[in-house]
Motif scaffolding. Sequence first.
Motif, PDB file in Angstrom:
ATOM      1  N   PRO A 155      61.029  45.198  97.739  1.00  0.00           N
ATOM      2  CA  PRO A 155      61.784  45.582  96.549  1.00  0.00           C
ATOM      3  C   PRO A 155      62.363  44.351  95.861  1.00  0.00           C
ATOM      4  O   PRO A 155      62.671  43.356  96.517  1.00  0.00           O
ATOM      5  N   GLU A 156      62.473  44.439  94.552  1.00  0.00           N
ATOM      6  CA  GLU A 156      63.089  43.342  93.815  1.00  0.00           C
ATOM      7  C   GLU A 156      64.576  43.316  94.152  1.00  0.00           C
ATOM      8  O   GLU A 156      65.233  44.341  94.177  1.00  0.00           O
ATOM      9  N   SER A 157      65.074  42.147  94.479  1.00  0.00           N
ATOM     10  CA  SER A 157      66.505  42.025  94.762  1.00  0.00           C
ATOM     11  C   SER A 157      67.241  41.805  93.457  1.00  0.00           C
ATOM     12  O   SER A 157      66.710  41.205  92.549  1.00  0.00           O
ATOM     13  N   LYS A 158      68.459  42.315  93.358  1.00  0.00           N
ATOM     14  CA  LYS A 158      69.165  42.244  92.071  1.00  0.00           C
ATOM     15  C   LYS A 158      70.598  41.758  92.246  1.00  0.00           C
ATOM     16  O   LYS A 158      71.300  42.249  93.117  1.00  0.00           O
ATOM     17  N   PRO A 159      71.036  40.826  91.401  1.00  0.00           N
ATOM     18  CA  PRO A 159      72.448  40.464  91.425  1.00  0.00           C
ATOM     19  C   PRO A 159      73.231  41.480  90.597  1.00  0.00           C
ATOM     20  O   PRO A 159      73.009  41.613  89.402  1.00  0.00           O
ATOM     21  N   PHE A 160      74.099  42.227  91.240  1.00  0.00           N
ATOM     22  CA  PHE A 160      74.918  43.184  90.492  1.00  0.00           C
ATOM     23  C   PHE A 160      76.238  42.555  90.061  1.00  0.00           C
ATOM     24  O   PHE A 160      76.970  43.104  89.267  1.00  0.00           O
ATOM     25  N   PHE A 161      76.554  41.380  90.656  1.00  0.00           N
ATOM     26  CA  PHE A 161      77.841  40.728  90.402  1.00  0.00           C
ATOM     27  C   PHE A 161      78.985  41.694  90.730  1.00  0.00           C
ATOM     28  O   PHE A 161      78.941  42.338  91.760  1.00  0.00           O
ATOM     29  N   SER A 215      75.398  54.472  91.229  1.00  0.00           N
ATOM     30  CA  SER A 215      74.211  53.642  90.967  1.00  0.00           C
ATOM     31  C   SER A 215      73.840  52.807  92.202  1.00  0.00           C
ATOM     32  O   SER A 215      72.662  52.536  92.439  1.00  0.00           O
ATOM     33  N   LEU A 216      74.831  52.406  93.007  1.00  0.00           N
ATOM     34  CA  LEU A 216      74.515  51.629  94.213  1.00  0.00           C
ATOM     35  C   LEU A 216      73.830  52.489  95.278  1.00  0.00           C
ATOM     36  O   LEU A 216      73.059  51.980  96.086  1.00  0.00           O
ATOM     37  N   GLU A 217      74.104  53.796  95.261  1.00  0.00           N
ATOM     38  CA  GLU A 217      73.514  54.701  96.268  1.00  0.00           C
ATOM     39  C   GLU A 217      71.991  54.689  96.220  1.00  0.00           C
ATOM     40  O   GLU A 217      71.342  54.912  97.239  1.00  0.00           O
ATOM     41  N   VAL A 218      71.418  54.415  95.044  1.00  0.00           N
ATOM     42  CA  VAL A 218      69.953  54.476  94.923  1.00  0.00           C
ATOM     43  C   VAL A 218      69.306  53.097  95.027  1.00  0.00           C
ATOM     44  O   VAL A 218      68.084  52.975  94.975  1.00  0.00           O
ATOM     45  N   GLU A 219      70.113  52.034  95.153  1.00  0.00           N
ATOM     46  CA  GLU A 219      69.549  50.689  95.229  1.00  0.00           C
ATOM     47  C   GLU A 219      69.108  50.377  96.661  1.00  0.00           C
ATOM     48  O   GLU A 219      69.850  50.624  97.602  1.00  0.00           O
ATOM     49  N   VAL A 220      67.917  49.810  96.791  1.00  0.00           N
ATOM     50  CA  VAL A 220      67.443  49.449  98.128  1.00  0.00           C
ATOM     51  C   VAL A 220      67.738  47.981  98.431  1.00  0.00           C
ATOM     52  O   VAL A 220      67.631  47.541  99.578  1.00  0.00           O
ATOM     53  N   SER A 221      68.122  47.224  97.406  1.00  0.00           N
ATOM     54  CA  SER A 221      68.391  45.804  97.604  1.00  0.00           C
ATOM     55  C   SER A 221      69.268  45.290  96.473  1.00  0.00           C
ATOM     56  O   SER A 221      68.988  45.545  95.310  1.00  0.00           O
ATOM     57  N   TYR A 222      70.343  44.581  96.806  1.00  0.00           N
ATOM     58  CA  TYR A 222      71.200  43.986  95.771  1.00  0.00           C
ATOM     59  C   TYR A 222      72.144  42.983  96.420  1.00  0.00           C
ATOM     60  O   TYR A 222      72.306  42.952  97.640  1.00  0.00           O
ATOM     61  N   LEU A 275      65.491  38.866 103.451  1.00  0.00           N
ATOM     62  CA  LEU A 275      65.045  40.205 103.876  1.00  0.00           C
ATOM     63  C   LEU A 275      65.410  41.285 102.847  1.00  0.00           C
ATOM     64  O   LEU A 275      65.183  42.469 103.075  1.00  0.00           O
ATOM     65  N   ARG A 276      66.006  40.849 101.733  1.00  0.00           N
ATOM     66  CA  ARG A 276      66.375  41.776 100.651  1.00  0.00           C
ATOM     67  C   ARG A 276      67.356  42.857 101.112  1.00  0.00           C
ATOM     68  O   ARG A 276      67.232  44.016 100.722  1.00  0.00           O
ATOM     69  N   LYS A 277      68.302  42.476 101.929  1.00  0.00           N
ATOM     70  CA  LYS A 277      69.306  43.446 102.371  1.00  0.00           C
ATOM     71  C   LYS A 277      70.348  43.660 101.269  1.00  0.00           C
ATOM     72  O   LYS A 277      70.501  42.840 100.371  1.00  0.00           O
ATOM     73  N   TYR A 283      75.850  49.707 101.839  1.00  0.00           N
ATOM     74  CA  TYR A 283      75.502  48.300 102.076  1.00  0.00           C
ATOM     75  C   TYR A 283      74.929  48.103 103.474  1.00  0.00           C
ATOM     76  O   TYR A 283      75.103  48.935 104.362  1.00  0.00           O
ATOM     77  N   ASP A 284      74.220  46.975 103.656  1.00  0.00           N
ATOM     78  CA  ASP A 284      73.727  46.573 104.979  1.00  0.00           C
ATOM     79  C   ASP A 284      74.598  45.468 105.559  1.00  0.00           C
ATOM     80  O   ASP A 284      74.792  45.387 106.764  1.00  0.00           O
ATOM     81  N   VAL A 285      75.076  44.589 104.665  1.00  0.00           N
ATOM     82  CA  VAL A 285      75.852  43.420 105.083  1.00  0.00           C
ATOM     83  C   VAL A 285      77.148  43.405 104.290  1.00  0.00           C
ATOM     84  O   VAL A 285      77.129  43.521 103.058  1.00  0.00           O
TER      85      VAL A 285
END
Length: 438
Positions: free
Chosen positions: A276-282, A291-298, A238-240, A314-316
């Motif tokens: 949205p493209e999901s991204k591994p931020f590690f 930078s995380l505030e503007v991410e919709v998926s990571y 679900l790209r959370k 975060y969602d999860v």
Amino acid sequence: PAAAVPDVEPERRGSSPGAAAGGPGRAEPRRRREPEEPAPSEVLLQPGRLELGDVEEDQVVAVFVVTFDPRSGNMVEWCLPQDIDLEGVEFKSMASGSHKIQSDFIYFRKGPFFGLACFANMPVESELERGARMKSVGILSPSYTLLYRYMHFLENQVRHQLEMPGHYSHLAAFYEDKKGVLHAGPGRGSSLPPVYWLPSIHQYMYPEMKITHPAGCMSQFIKFFGEQILILWKFALLRKRILIFSPPPVGVVCYRVYCCCCLANVSLPGIGGTIPESKPFFYVNVADIESLEVEVSYVACTTEKIFEEKRELYDVYVDNQNVKTHHDHLQPLLKINSADREKYRRLNEQRQMLLYSQEVGEDCSPCEEDLFVLFFLEQNNRIFQTLLEVSASQDKTLTAEHARGMGLDPQGDRSFLMDLLEAYGIDVMLVIDNPCCP
């Protein structure tokens, strides 16, 4: 036999699948590709919409040494090229809490690049250094899929830096040998290089799937989370925004981020145009909050407990093995249902069969990592294939029978299915009753 992933893979030159699929082979200088319709073997695959030719970008854009100074804190001690922006890397490559451990490795994101750093902590008889010398040696690359090749080199170099501070000739030679040339090319202006997600998984590329994971990282992931990997699978699909908390060492947690990303592969063309493209931020720390505030998926991990309070990021939230969400509408997804247990049973059954085939010495048996990735890839493809077929049918009606055919629990996964349809913009009508009693 592919029972274990080698630490260093042989380099593939101009005859690489990347070259065959239209991407730049490494035997020739890079040329800008003209925009064109992708060939059938070059379909843009989810989750990263990567072209097959983009996978093997073997280039290092920076090498650096970070040290902990008792007076000034973390600082970049040396780097090449000297003019590269490494702001924040001094914190990303030395996780908070690292002073309590002897060694670690860390994957992280820096702007459009991915980094890998190896950390080590050596006791010294020096009042000036307060009895401990701590350093990290790391590199940046446009893609993280090949960073693991340099793990041993970086581990050796950080030891060398601790024992002989100030001697950088090996690092300088390494950079000269591996440096990537990042030029914009006409028409691209100052646009940043693309950020790579997971290597595309394609049936014709199956033998080329040796990527970042060390042998065993997937089985550790399964053992660590158990049935809860099915909960993580749903949230990843679900790209959370998934944030994993753990105290140091952080290296193994970076692999959990990677494994989590592997749950969400889909190789059907036409899926995910709207998602949205999901991204591994590690690894992330407080310096990444903006930078995380503007991410919709990571998917990311951290050693900093302060993140738990920042629910808007975060969602999860995964605290060691405890997966939780503060969103009411996502609460149903935290419950393991009968279909989840069945999937988990099948996954373990396939792992046991694989272990048996390896014991009896079958040469062609895949490694456990490939089995894990393909298990979820096939599961995801089955779901989306069914959803696409139903959306193309005349009545567009998704029934309990369809849900069971997709390996889902018609009641237990009702909420997940509704979220999935909404997230991927698939037009079907769910006619699974929501029972008022069990």
